[in-house]
Design a protein around this motif. Structure first.
Motif, PDB file in Angstrom:
ATOM      1  N   ASP A 210       0.814  -1.220   0.000  1.00 21.57           N
ATOM      2  CA  ASP A 210       0.000   0.000   0.000  1.00 21.57           C
ATOM      3  C   ASP A 210       0.846   1.268   0.000  1.00 21.57           C
ATOM      4  N   GLU A 211       2.161   1.141  -0.139  1.00 18.23           N
ATOM      5  CA  GLU A 211       3.039   2.309  -0.102  1.00 18.23           C
ATOM      6  C   GLU A 211       3.289   2.875  -1.494  1.00 18.23           C
ATOM      7  N   THR A 237       0.441  12.259   4.359  1.00 14.76           N
ATOM      8  CA  THR A 237      -0.626  11.567   5.080  1.00 14.76           C
ATOM      9  C   THR A 237      -0.805  10.138   4.585  1.00 14.76           C
ATOM     10  N   HIS A 238      -0.281   9.820   3.402  1.00 10.00           N
ATOM     11  CA  HIS A 238      -0.376   8.476   2.846  1.00 10.00           C
ATOM     12  C   HIS A 238       0.948   7.735   3.033  1.00 10.00           C
ATOM     13  N   SER A 265       6.603   3.289   9.167  1.00  9.73           N
ATOM     14  CA  SER A 265       5.358   2.745   8.635  1.00  9.73           C
ATOM     15  C   SER A 265       4.972   1.513   9.442  1.00  9.73           C
ATOM     16  N   ASP A 366       1.177  13.108  -2.059  1.00 13.57           N
ATOM     17  CA  ASP A 366      -0.090  12.615  -1.512  1.00 13.57           C
ATOM     18  C   ASP A 366      -1.148  12.497  -2.608  1.00 13.57           C
ATOM     19  N   ALA A 369      -0.415   9.430  -4.445  1.00 17.26           N
ATOM     20  CA  ALA A 369      -0.645   8.234  -3.628  1.00 17.26           C
ATOM     21  C   ALA A 369      -2.124   7.860  -3.570  1.00 17.26           C
ATOM     22  N   ARG A 370      -3.003   8.848  -3.556  1.00 17.47           N
ATOM     23  CA  ARG A 370      -4.420   8.529  -3.371  1.00 17.47           C
ATOM     24  C   ARG A 370      -5.173   8.295  -4.681  1.00 17.47           C
TER      25      ARG A 370
END
Length: 411
Positions: A210-211, A237-238, A265, A366, A369-370
């Motif tokens: 998930d990174e 935030t991610h 993490s 971020d 990432a999202r």
């Protein structure tokens, strides 16, 4: 037409270009190397590593090495008096200086061309005009204007490079494209994974599923400011991890910051390599330090990532950006990197931010990432854009420059 290229040393990015240039039916090419560096094992001062390129170099074009009497790392690093008889007696129609003007040998070559009335072609990566308030700076500017006034063709490596020449009153009618390119095909082909190979490679470097894996490639030195990337990750935030490809003087400082200055993490569900692990702890650090990666292994190291970052304060060439784009990555770089004016387009295949602005960098990362779909779109645009920024455009540019001086209109 007979073309001589004066090159500082053997550069892995330029070698394939010479082969393509030599294959042009109207160009008889000879490359004159001022140093044998790059052709054999050598110590890279900035990288702090002894290395040898794992590529077949010096194939497919005529070349010779000139004896170098230079010393140190500055203006006198290249001193090749043999350029004078080689150029004067060589019956060349033009001489392309891939050296720019940073070393004495370039000026030896310029003088030889003026004596023999051989047209001068210039190629370099200068992209940012220095401050010109001091007397020394004004004298330098006068020298630049004089040099550019006797130049028959400017081989433009990018938009900022063209703007630089214009500042010193170079004639845009003598501008011809020669993009600072790489072997795009080799990186595209080399970045293709077999089934399961990418996941296995990410696992080897401790990258959780998930990174966001953020690739940095280059020397770990002050000018390239890799610390800003670590500071940005601390703001995100991610989940994300920085993967550093390369070495240099800042590595120890970066490792200390990654070990103690970044939040850890969540522990991954698989074993973490010692290189990527947080010393003395069970949680994974958000940075992995791979060290120097040679050319044949480099494409997959890019392609295992999700984005590429170069936070340099000054990087007019930044060829690693080309590499990352050919391997299909979104790009996030500063506006002090030359590619920001040409091949990195804000919001299209990446983002551009101000040097040192770790908050802006964190915001961009971020966003990547999202949104996996946006990452995929940007990755595709990177490959589409870099496909047009290639050796082919450079060969056409040199051929056009030679055509412009055919018949002796310029000297």
């Amino acid at each position: 037409m007979r073309l001589a290229v004066v090159a500082s040393h053997v550069i892995q990015y330029q070698d394939p270009f010479y082969r393509r240039l030599a294959a042009h039916p109207d160009i008889e090419l000879t490359v004159l190397f001022c140093s044998a560096e790059g052709a054999k094992t050598y110590h890279d001062v900035g990288m702090g590593t002894t290395l040898r390129w794992d590529l077949e170099l010096l194939q497919g074009y005529d070349h010779r090495f000139l004896r170098n009497f230079g010393w140190g790392e500055g203006f006198f690093r290249l001193v090749n008096p043999g350029l004078v008889p080689t150029l004067v007696r060589g019956n060349f129609d033009a001489v392309l200086f891939m050296t720019g003007w940073a070393w004495l040998s370039a000026w030896i070559g310029f003088a030889a061309c003026r004596v023999a009335r051989i047209p001068i072609f210039l190629y370099g990566d200068s992209s940012y005009v220095p401050d010109e308030k001091s007397v020394r700076a004004k004298l330098r500017a006068a020298v630049m204007r004089a040099l550019f006034g006797m130049t028959s063709a400017f081989m433009i490596s990018g938009k900022l490079n063209g703007d630089y020449y214009k500042h010193y009153r170079a004639d845009p009618r003598r501008f011809f494209p020669l993009p600072w390119a790489i072997d795009n095909e080799r990186f595209v082909e080399g970045s293709a994974f077999a089934p399961g190979e990418r996941d296995a490679m990410r696992e080897r470097y401790g990258i959780a599923h998930d990174e966001l894996a953020v690739i940095y490639s280059g020397k770990l030195i002050e000018r390239k400011d890799p610390m800003t990337l670590l500071r940005a990750l601390a703001r995100m935030t991610h989940p994300a991890i920085a993967v550093f490809l390369g070495d240099g003087a800042l590595r120890a400082d970066l490792e200390r910051y990654a070990s103690h200055g970044l939040p850890a993490s969540e522990p991954p569900s698989f074993p973490v390599s010692q290189e990527a692990g947080r010393p003395g702890g069970s949680a994974k650090s958000r940075a992995a330090f791979v060290g120097f990666v040679n050319q044949t292994d480099l494409p997959k190291h890019y392609a295992m990532g999700d984005a590429f970052v170069l936070p340099s304060h000054f990087d007019p060439r930044a060829t690693v950006v080309n590499e990352a784009m050919a391997c299909g990555l979104p790009i996030v770089i500063t506006d002090r990197c030359g590619p920001s004016a040409d091949i990195v387009r804000h919001g299209e295949n990446g983002y551009v931010f101000a040097p040192g602005d770790d908050a802006a960098l964190a915001t961009h990362l971020d966003a990547l990432a999202r949104d996996a779909e946006m990452r995929a779109r940007m990755a595709q645009r990177s490959r589409e854009i870099i496909a047009t920024w290639s050796y082919a455009e450079g060969v056409d540019g040199v051929a056009a420059a030679l055509k412009s001086i055919a018949g002796g209109e310029q000297t």
